[in-house]
Design a protein around this motif. Structure first.
Motif, PDB file in Angstrom:
ATOM      1  N   HIS A 115     -77.660  41.753 -31.027  1.00  0.00           N
ATOM      2  CA  HIS A 115     -77.431  41.894 -29.585  1.00  0.00           C
ATOM      3  C   HIS A 115     -75.972  41.679 -29.175  1.00  0.00           C
ATOM      4  O   HIS A 115     -75.621  41.993 -28.049  1.00  0.00           O
ATOM      5  CB  HIS A 115     -78.325  40.923 -28.820  1.00  0.00           C
ATOM      6  N   SER A 116     -75.170  41.117 -30.036  1.00  0.00           N
ATOM      7  CA  SER A 116     -73.764  40.860 -29.674  1.00  0.00           C
ATOM      8  C   SER A 116     -72.881  40.934 -30.931  1.00  0.00           C
ATOM      9  O   SER A 116     -73.374  40.979 -32.057  1.00  0.00           O
ATOM     10  CB  SER A 116     -73.620  39.485 -29.019  1.00  0.00           C
ATOM     11  N   ALA A 117     -71.572  40.891 -30.726  1.00  0.00           N
ATOM     12  CA  ALA A 117     -70.615  40.978 -31.833  1.00  0.00           C
ATOM     13  C   ALA A 117     -70.558  39.643 -32.585  1.00  0.00           C
ATOM     14  O   ALA A 117     -70.813  38.576 -32.021  1.00  0.00           O
ATOM     15  CB  ALA A 117     -69.234  41.335 -31.297  1.00  0.00           C
ATOM     16  N   LEU A 118     -70.234  39.738 -33.832  1.00  0.00           N
ATOM     17  CA  LEU A 118     -70.100  38.559 -34.688  1.00  0.00           C
ATOM     18  C   LEU A 118     -68.719  37.959 -34.477  1.00  0.00           C
ATOM     19  O   LEU A 118     -67.710  38.641 -34.631  1.00  0.00           O
ATOM     20  CB  LEU A 118     -70.283  38.975 -36.157  1.00  0.00           C
ATOM     21  N   SER A 119     -68.653  36.685 -34.130  1.00  0.00           N
ATOM     22  CA  SER A 119     -67.355  36.070 -33.824  1.00  0.00           C
ATOM     23  C   SER A 119     -66.670  35.589 -35.114  1.00  0.00           C
ATOM     24  O   SER A 119     -67.321  35.174 -36.069  1.00  0.00           O
ATOM     25  CB  SER A 119     -67.523  34.896 -32.866  1.00  0.00           C
ATOM     26  N   PHE A 120     -65.353  35.649 -35.081  1.00  0.00           N
ATOM     27  CA  PHE A 120     -64.548  35.193 -36.227  1.00  0.00           C
ATOM     28  C   PHE A 120     -64.700  33.692 -36.436  1.00  0.00           C
ATOM     29  O   PHE A 120     -64.752  33.215 -37.563  1.00  0.00           O
ATOM     30  CB  PHE A 120     -63.077  35.551 -36.000  1.00  0.00           C
ATOM     31  N   SER A 121     -64.811  32.925 -35.361  1.00  0.00           N
ATOM     32  CA  SER A 121     -64.943  31.467 -35.486  1.00  0.00           C
ATOM     33  C   SER A 121     -66.261  31.092 -36.180  1.00  0.00           C
ATOM     34  O   SER A 121     -66.307  30.144 -36.953  1.00  0.00           O
ATOM     35  CB  SER A 121     -64.836  30.794 -34.126  1.00  0.00           C
ATOM     36  N   LEU A 122     -67.325  31.851 -35.906  1.00  0.00           N
ATOM     37  CA  LEU A 122     -68.595  31.597 -36.579  1.00  0.00           C
ATOM     38  C   LEU A 122     -68.469  31.874 -38.071  1.00  0.00           C
ATOM     39  O   LEU A 122     -68.908  31.066 -38.894  1.00  0.00           O
ATOM     40  CB  LEU A 122     -69.711  32.458 -35.976  1.00  0.00           C
ATOM     41  N   LEU A 123     -67.880  32.991 -38.445  1.00  0.00           N
ATOM     42  CA  LEU A 123     -67.691  33.312 -39.859  1.00  0.00           C
ATOM     43  C   LEU A 123     -66.831  32.263 -40.559  1.00  0.00           C
ATOM     44  O   LEU A 123     -67.148  31.834 -41.670  1.00  0.00           O
ATOM     45  CB  LEU A 123     -67.054  34.695 -40.011  1.00  0.00           C
ATOM     46  N   ALA A 124     -65.743  31.852 -39.920  1.00  0.00           N
ATOM     47  CA  ALA A 124     -64.864  30.833 -40.514  1.00  0.00           C
ATOM     48  C   ALA A 124     -65.603  29.513 -40.678  1.00  0.00           C
ATOM     49  O   ALA A 124     -65.504  28.852 -41.715  1.00  0.00           O
ATOM     50  CB  ALA A 124     -63.620  30.647 -39.656  1.00  0.00           C
ATOM     51  N   GLY A 125     -66.386  29.137 -39.682  1.00  0.00           N
ATOM     52  CA  GLY A 125     -67.157  27.897 -39.763  1.00  0.00           C
ATOM     53  C   GLY A 125     -68.178  27.919 -40.892  1.00  0.00           C
ATOM     54  O   GLY A 125     -68.343  26.940 -41.612  1.00  0.00           O
ATOM     55  N   LEU A 126     -68.868  29.032 -41.033  1.00  0.00           N
ATOM     56  CA  LEU A 126     -69.852  29.156 -42.117  1.00  0.00           C
ATOM     57  C   LEU A 126     -69.186  29.107 -43.490  1.00  0.00           C
ATOM     58  O   LEU A 126     -69.682  28.465 -44.407  1.00  0.00           O
ATOM     59  CB  LEU A 126     -70.648  30.453 -41.955  1.00  0.00           C
ATOM     60  N   PHE A 127     -68.052  29.789 -43.605  1.00  0.00           N
ATOM     61  CA  PHE A 127     -67.337  29.789 -44.879  1.00  0.00           C
ATOM     62  C   PHE A 127     -66.891  28.377 -45.245  1.00  0.00           C
ATOM     63  O   PHE A 127     -67.133  27.901 -46.347  1.00  0.00           O
ATOM     64  CB  PHE A 127     -66.123  30.722 -44.827  1.00  0.00           C
ATOM     65  N   PHE A 128     -66.248  27.687 -44.313  1.00  0.00           N
ATOM     66  CA  PHE A 128     -65.717  26.353 -44.612  1.00  0.00           C
ATOM     67  C   PHE A 128     -66.808  25.305 -44.777  1.00  0.00           C
ATOM     68  O   PHE A 128     -66.594  24.284 -45.424  1.00  0.00           O
ATOM     69  CB  PHE A 128     -64.705  25.918 -43.547  1.00  0.00           C
ATOM     70  N   SER A 129     -67.975  25.530 -44.230  1.00  0.00           N
ATOM     71  CA  SER A 129     -69.064  24.567 -44.428  1.00  0.00           C
ATOM     72  C   SER A 129     -69.782  24.796 -45.759  1.00  0.00           C
ATOM     73  O   SER A 129     -70.301  23.860 -46.350  1.00  0.00           O
ATOM     74  CB  SER A 129     -70.052  24.636 -43.276  1.00  0.00           C
ATOM     75  N   ASN A 130     -69.807  26.034 -46.246  1.00  0.00           N
ATOM     76  CA  ASN A 130     -70.515  26.325 -47.492  1.00  0.00           C
ATOM     77  C   ASN A 130     -69.615  26.340 -48.723  1.00  0.00           C
ATOM     78  O   ASN A 130     -70.092  26.183 -49.843  1.00  0.00           O
ATOM     79  CB  ASN A 130     -71.249  27.670 -47.386  1.00  0.00           C
ATOM     80  N   TYR A 131     -68.331  26.540 -48.554  1.00  0.00           N
ATOM     81  CA  TYR A 131     -67.404  26.652 -49.688  1.00  0.00           C
ATOM     82  C   TYR A 131     -67.391  25.405 -50.585  1.00  0.00           C
ATOM     83  O   TYR A 131     -67.460  25.538 -51.810  1.00  0.00           O
ATOM     84  CB  TYR A 131     -65.998  26.981 -49.188  1.00  0.00           C
ATOM     85  N   PRO A 132     -67.325  24.175 -50.042  1.00  0.00           N
ATOM     86  CA  PRO A 132     -67.313  22.993 -50.928  1.00  0.00           C
ATOM     87  C   PRO A 132     -68.571  22.882 -51.795  1.00  0.00           C
ATOM     88  O   PRO A 132     -68.496  22.501 -52.960  1.00  0.00           O
ATOM     89  CB  PRO A 132     -67.207  21.812 -49.965  1.00  0.00           C
ATOM     90  N   GLU A 133     -69.717  23.233 -51.234  1.00  0.00           N
ATOM     91  CA  GLU A 133     -70.962  23.199 -52.013  1.00  0.00           C
ATOM     92  C   GLU A 133     -70.906  24.198 -53.168  1.00  0.00           C
ATOM     93  O   GLU A 133     -71.257  23.880 -54.299  1.00  0.00           O
ATOM     94  CB  GLU A 133     -72.160  23.533 -51.133  1.00  0.00           C
ATOM     95  N   ALA A 134     -70.467  25.392 -52.873  1.00  0.00           N
ATOM     96  CA  ALA A 134     -70.393  26.424 -53.906  1.00  0.00           C
ATOM     97  C   ALA A 134     -69.375  26.040 -54.973  1.00  0.00           C
ATOM     98  O   ALA A 134     -69.615  26.231 -56.168  1.00  0.00           O
ATOM     99  CB  ALA A 134     -70.020  27.768 -53.282  1.00  0.00           C
ATOM    100  N   LEU A 135     -68.264  25.486 -54.569  1.00  0.00           N
ATOM    101  CA  LEU A 135     -67.225  25.086 -55.513  1.00  0.00           C
ATOM    102  C   LEU A 135     -67.714  23.971 -56.428  1.00  0.00           C
ATOM    103  O   LEU A 135     -67.492  24.010 -57.638  1.00  0.00           O
ATOM    104  CB  LEU A 135     -65.965  24.643 -54.753  1.00  0.00           C
TER     105      LEU A 135
END
Length: 154
Positions: A115-135
């Protein structure tokens, strides 16, 4: 390993704790032992006879050298095997948790972007919250000897 003496023999034993003590009081022995540790023979021994992957072998050599520099005892190689085997399932467990966390997250994001555009802040937040776990899970998998291509595929 065993030996058989064919004539009367005197044997000497140098315990690890005594060797560690000698390293603290004999600077020449300390320097020569550090040079020995940094040679290719030790690296080959750790990989071939102790079955350590190259990263773990280099890590042990580096840690041993640092301990010698600050007059601490050198940890036995068996300690690395114990540390790795003690946490054998942890990297895959972290990865599984990351996947189970990511599936509902992806569903919510997918529903929200319909229903709406995907925000850059949401993508950045998801990346930075999941990156340490994956690493953390991927480095643990590498320490346990998994191939880089397998880790990348996972």
């Amino acid at each position: 390993m065993s030996t058989v003496a064919s004539e009367e023999t005197v044997g000497w034993v140098l315990r690890k704790q005594d060797f560690d003590a000698l390293l603290t009081v004999l600077p020449v022995l300390k320097e020569q032992f550090k040079l020995f540790l940094q040679g290719t023979d030790v690296l080959c021994y750790l990989q071939e006879r102790q079955q350590l992957n190259p990263d773990s072998a280099e890590k042990w050599i580096s840690r041993a050298t640092k301990n010698i520099n600050v007059n601490k005892p050198v940890l036995p190689v068996s300690r690395i095997h114990f540390d790795i085997s003690e946490h054998k399932g942890a990297p895959l467990g972290i990865w599984l948790g990351l996947m189970l966390d990511g599936i509902p997250e992806a569903l919510v994001i997918g529903a929200g972007t319909a229903h709406s555009a995907l925000s850059f802040s949401l993508l950045a937040g998801l990346f930075f919250s999941n990156y340490p776990e994956a690493l953390s899970s991927s480095s643990g998998m590498r320490q346990q000897g998994m191939k880089f291509s397998t880790i990348l595929l996972i």
